[in-house]
Design a protein around this motif. Sequence first.
Motif, PDB file in Angstrom:
ATOM      1  N   SER A  78      36.460  65.469  44.269  1.00 37.69           N
ATOM      2  CA  SER A  78      35.465  65.669  45.309  1.00 37.69           C
ATOM      3  C   SER A  78      35.745  64.854  46.559  1.00 37.69           C
ATOM      4  N   LEU A  79      36.111  63.562  46.375  1.00 29.98           N
ATOM      5  CA  LEU A  79      36.309  62.674  47.518  1.00 29.98           C
ATOM      6  C   LEU A  79      37.756  62.585  47.948  1.00 29.98           C
ATOM      7  N   GLY A  80      38.693  62.967  47.079  1.00 31.02           N
ATOM      8  CA  GLY A  80      40.102  62.957  47.447  1.00 31.02           C
ATOM      9  C   GLY A  80      40.775  61.610  47.332  1.00 31.02           C
ATOM     10  N   TYR A  81      40.158  60.625  46.614  1.00 31.00           N
ATOM     11  CA  TYR A  81      40.793  59.321  46.459  1.00 31.00           C
ATOM     12  C   TYR A  81      41.683  59.350  45.238  1.00 31.00           C
ATOM     13  N   GLU A  82      42.973  59.057  45.468  1.00 27.89           N
ATOM     14  CA  GLU A  82      43.939  59.136  44.369  1.00 27.89           C
ATOM     15  C   GLU A  82      43.759  58.022  43.342  1.00 27.89           C
ATOM     16  N   MET A  83      43.240  56.841  43.778  1.00 27.99           N
ATOM     17  CA  MET A  83      43.102  55.714  42.855  1.00 27.99           C
ATOM     18  C   MET A  83      41.749  55.036  43.058  1.00 27.99           C
ATOM     19  N   ALA A  84      41.176  54.589  41.950  1.00 26.66           N
ATOM     20  CA  ALA A  84      39.945  53.796  41.970  1.00 26.66           C
ATOM     21  C   ALA A  84      40.044  52.769  40.853  1.00 26.66           C
ATOM     22  N   PHE A  85      39.616  51.534  41.141  1.00 27.20           N
ATOM     23  CA  PHE A  85      39.701  50.457  40.161  1.00 27.20           C
ATOM     24  C   PHE A  85      38.393  49.669  40.154  1.00 27.20           C
ATOM     25  N   VAL A  86      38.074  49.106  39.023  1.00 29.58           N
ATOM     26  CA  VAL A  86      37.002  48.121  38.910  1.00 29.58           C
ATOM     27  C   VAL A  86      37.666  46.820  38.474  1.00 29.58           C
ATOM     28  N   VAL A  87      37.596  45.791  39.333  1.00 30.95           N
ATOM     29  CA  VAL A  87      38.247  44.500  39.083  1.00 30.95           C
ATOM     30  C   VAL A  87      37.187  43.482  38.709  1.00 30.95           C
ATOM     31  N   THR A 104      41.807  44.007  35.669  1.00 37.64           N
ATOM     32  CA  THR A 104      41.379  45.392  35.950  1.00 37.64           C
ATOM     33  C   THR A 104      40.616  45.925  34.741  1.00 37.64           C
ATOM     34  N   ARG A 105      39.307  46.124  34.950  1.00 31.39           N
ATOM     35  CA  ARG A 105      38.467  46.611  33.861  1.00 31.39           C
ATOM     36  C   ARG A 105      38.537  48.129  33.698  1.00 31.39           C
ATOM     37  N   TYR A 106      38.842  48.850  34.772  1.00 28.23           N
ATOM     38  CA  TYR A 106      38.810  50.320  34.719  1.00 28.23           C
ATOM     39  C   TYR A 106      39.702  50.856  35.850  1.00 28.23           C
ATOM     40  N   ALA A 107      40.457  51.913  35.535  1.00 28.64           N
ATOM     41  CA  ALA A 107      41.354  52.504  36.532  1.00 28.64           C
ATOM     42  C   ALA A 107      41.321  54.018  36.400  1.00 28.64           C
ATOM     43  N   LEU A 124      43.342  55.662  33.289  1.00 26.84           N
ATOM     44  CA  LEU A 124      44.600  55.099  32.810  1.00 26.84           C
ATOM     45  C   LEU A 124      44.423  53.617  32.546  1.00 26.84           C
ATOM     46  N   ASN A 125      45.294  53.080  31.684  1.00 27.70           N
ATOM     47  CA  ASN A 125      45.339  51.635  31.451  1.00 27.70           C
ATOM     48  C   ASN A 125      46.349  51.064  32.442  1.00 27.70           C
ATOM     49  N   LEU A 126      45.845  50.717  33.652  1.00 29.40           N
ATOM     50  CA  LEU A 126      46.733  50.339  34.738  1.00 29.40           C
ATOM     51  C   LEU A 126      46.146  49.147  35.474  1.00 29.40           C
ATOM     52  N   ASP A 127      47.001  48.133  35.710  1.00 27.84           N
ATOM     53  CA  ASP A 127      46.600  46.942  36.463  1.00 27.84           C
ATOM     54  C   ASP A 127      46.593  47.290  37.948  1.00 27.84           C
ATOM     55  N   ALA A 128      45.461  47.065  38.631  1.00 31.35           N
ATOM     56  CA  ALA A 128      45.360  47.393  40.047  1.00 31.35           C
ATOM     57  C   ALA A 128      46.369  46.632  40.871  1.00 31.35           C
ATOM     58  N   ASP A 135      25.724  36.882  43.531  1.00 31.05           N
ATOM     59  CA  ASP A 135      25.611  35.508  43.053  1.00 31.05           C
ATOM     60  C   ASP A 135      26.760  34.697  43.632  1.00 31.05           C
ATOM     61  N   ALA A 136      26.407  33.658  44.369  1.00 29.65           N
ATOM     62  CA  ALA A 136      27.438  32.836  44.996  1.00 29.65           C
ATOM     63  C   ALA A 136      28.235  32.052  43.988  1.00 29.65           C
ATOM     64  N   ALA A 137      27.648  31.745  42.831  1.00 32.42           N
ATOM     65  CA  ALA A 137      28.345  30.933  41.820  1.00 32.42           C
ATOM     66  C   ALA A 137      29.346  31.759  41.035  1.00 32.42           C
ATOM     67  N   THR A 138      29.038  32.974  40.779  1.00 36.03           N
ATOM     68  CA  THR A 138      29.922  33.820  39.976  1.00 36.03           C
ATOM     69  C   THR A 138      30.363  35.018  40.814  1.00 36.03           C
ATOM     70  N   ARG A 139      31.649  35.196  40.876  1.00 32.69           N
ATOM     71  CA  ARG A 139      32.131  36.324  41.668  1.00 32.69           C
ATOM     72  C   ARG A 139      31.797  37.635  40.967  1.00 32.69           C
ATOM     73  N   PRO A 140      31.243  38.627  41.687  1.00 36.51           N
ATOM     74  CA  PRO A 140      30.869  39.891  41.040  1.00 36.51           C
ATOM     75  C   PRO A 140      32.092  40.750  40.790  1.00 36.51           C
ATOM     76  N   MET A 141      31.871  41.823  40.067  1.00 40.96           N
ATOM     77  CA  MET A 141      32.930  42.829  39.943  1.00 40.96           C
ATOM     78  C   MET A 141      33.149  43.523  41.283  1.00 40.96           C
ATOM     79  N   VAL A 142      34.356  44.013  41.482  1.00 38.13           N
ATOM     80  CA  VAL A 142      34.727  44.623  42.768  1.00 38.13           C
ATOM     81  C   VAL A 142      35.212  46.051  42.493  1.00 38.13           C
ATOM     82  N   LEU A 143      34.676  46.988  43.275  1.00 34.30           N
ATOM     83  CA  LEU A 143      35.097  48.393  43.197  1.00 34.30           C
ATOM     84  C   LEU A 143      36.113  48.652  44.303  1.00 34.30           C
ATOM     85  N   VAL A 144      37.252  49.257  43.943  1.00 37.63           N
ATOM     86  CA  VAL A 144      38.344  49.504  44.890  1.00 37.63           C
ATOM     87  C   VAL A 144      38.617  51.008  44.932  1.00 37.63           C
TER      88      VAL A 144
END
Length: 833
Positions: free
Chosen positions: A82-91, A97-100, A107-111, A159-168
């Motif tokens: 739908s959006l045309g993004y070839e890659m998406a990761f959750v770090v 990399t929690r999800y790719a 896939l099981n792929l390191d971002a 949360d400033a103390a703990t870095r959140p997950m990042v969507l790429v």
Amino acid sequence: MLAASGLVGTTLVFYGARSQNQSAIEASAKLAQTALNVKQREIARNLQDYVEREDFQAHFGNRFDSDWASQDGNLGANIFASLGYEMAFVVGPDNTTRYAVVEGRSLNLDAFVAIPNGLRELVERGASRSLPEVGLLRSGPEILLVAASAIRSSKGGVDAATRPMVLVFAKRLNGPLLTRIGSDYLLNRLRLMSGDTGDLGASLALRSPDGTVLGHVTWIPSRPGDENLALVLPPMGAAFLVFAVLAALAYGYSRRSNARLRSSARTIDAFAETLQRSEARFRDVAEASSDWIWECDRDLRLVFVSSRFREVTGLEDAAAIGMPLDAFFRIDAADGGWMRPEGVDHLEHAVRDLRYSYEDAHGRTRIGRVSARSVTGDDGRWAGYRGTATDITNEVEAQARAKHLSLHDTLTGLANRALFRERLDVALESHRLEHSRAAVLYLDLDHFKDVNDTLGHAAGDLLLQQVAERLNGCVRPNDTVARLGGDEFVVIQQAFTQPLDATVLARQILNALQAPYALTGREHRLGVSIGIAVPDENSQTADVLLKHADIALYVAKEGGRGAAQLYETHMGLEREARRTLETDLAQALERNQFELYYQPLVALEDERIIGVEALLRWRHPERGMVSPAEFIPLAEETDLIVPLGEWVLRTACRQAAEWTDVVIAVNLSPVQFMHRDIVPLIERILSETGLKPERLELEITEGVLLRDAASARETLNRLKALGVRIAMDDFGTGYSSLGYLNSFPFDKIKIDKSFISDLSVEKSNAIVRSVIGLGQSLNMVITAEGVETLEQAVFLRGEGCQQVQGYFFGRPVPVNQLAFMAGQQISASTEAA
């Protein structure tokens, strides 16, 4: 003065044109930078839409739910489709990399392995800020547009103390994307510069967030200065030419006046000087010409060649002087030859455009054209020939290449349709004379369109070339392989034991073409379907034989593809019957041969009729009632389903408008649903018939959602905005119905009759219970189709099913037999039970 003024004016014009061109290039560069900035804001906006979704924050904010992420509509295949993004990761916070998702597949792929340069810094900045971070990064030879943003907790904030997950999100800056950008921003042939492509006139550096130049994009800018030059220079040139002519006339008049004043004593000297200049001019023209001049004597031996002879042929003059004409100019006997003219008309004798061949200094045979006229000696007798010779080797070779191109496919080098017909006529003539037996193998690649759609037309062309090479490797020298167009190929085989030899060849072709193909650095497999036809007493012409092969190919495709099928007589009869049915179907709507039957829809709680389903019937004048299973697929294949579906909608709504408080259900074909005018059509029909939108229920199958989920969702939302109801028909027979229930605005689920008919089987029993429970939890109406027994009705009522339809409650009947009133009671059978 004329020259000076012309030089100044021309210099100013060219300087102005250059300035205009430079301004246009600078403006297009700003436009290109703006286009890239817009794409960066677009990916940032899409990323922010995802991270701000409450369901994303709930599943990713405090913990990571991979099962939920992989569902379509969340973070699955829709990211690519739908959006045309070839890659998406959750770090994760620990940079793991929690999800790719790559090109729609999990896939099981390191971002940081996929994007090794600059991604870690971009993720760190994205995690610490409230808005997405966007930049251009390099991954191997590719340049990617990458965005990263923190996934906020559902409690809000980061949360400033703990870095959140990042969507790429990552999108390749490739040819198709640049083509769309160039089309949107009028940047002609916008593309990436690589080692083998140069600057097209304007370029822009692509920089990473740290300022490193990753590459350049280039395009062809507009050149208004050149356009102005084209308008200004011709008038200027014409003006200068007029002045020059006037000056020349004045100068000529002056010279003529001076010449008349010269003494008559200098007249003879002037004539002599003129003659010398004329001779010199003739020599200059002769030496500058592409022809060379020659002369022969009465014995037809060469006695003179001009200096151009050496330049054209590479031979020394001595190699030609003294040679007989027919020894040097080797002329085909069919074109005539050299002869000594006799009689009084020898002065008029000439030869023109005779083609000859000769060997140059390197021993290569070359082609030339010679012309000559008779020469008379001092005694008035014929003294030989004087003429010119021209080397036309390049012209002849160009004509040969043009003829080859006219008979061969430019992409694969195979014979084209014209040469194929010539070879087939020859093969059939040989077959008729019993010199050999002919066979035609008609080939069509299976799912070739998928290669073009997924890998691009360049990969498709490469695949066709590889197919052509493999086909040539399967046939013998006297066979012909041709490409008729697209992915259709045909082979003419000449053998002695047909159709056995053709069947053996077909198996070889199947094995050869099913082997992997190397495309875009990966292996791809592709099947092929083959139709075989051999001449018989009913197929002695090329058209009929090719038609039989096409019919056999059609049968091979219907049988599951990837196979070869020999033509048999009954296939032609079946195909003819199908074409006859297709012709009748095209005329049936105009001849009012279609009817609508209606089957009651019953509320199971009190067994009241609350609606009817419109079912299409075709009353053929000769065949009687034609089954919908026979003509509906044919209508979809020929696009007749669109006008036919419009007739069903309009007729059902017009008839239902005469009833009171009864819902009318109409099935929409996948082809009809994906038509771009479906929403305006339904809106127009409701307005014309006066039917209230809430009384119209549209039934669609899961097949319409599989083709283009994003487009289907948009169409369903527009239909819901009209106020009509949407039902999923044949629920449970597709691939991912549960995901569709969560993503699309359905009001009703219709359980497929295959489950109702097998209620005695525990597995079907459990499925029906689960679907009813699911519908209740989603606040959707559940309708069971195909209820034919009292036991089925009792079971469904006990499980909480709201609506049913089937032969137990009423068969489909025409409108004139549909005698009911809103809320009519059907029976008390289930109550009694």
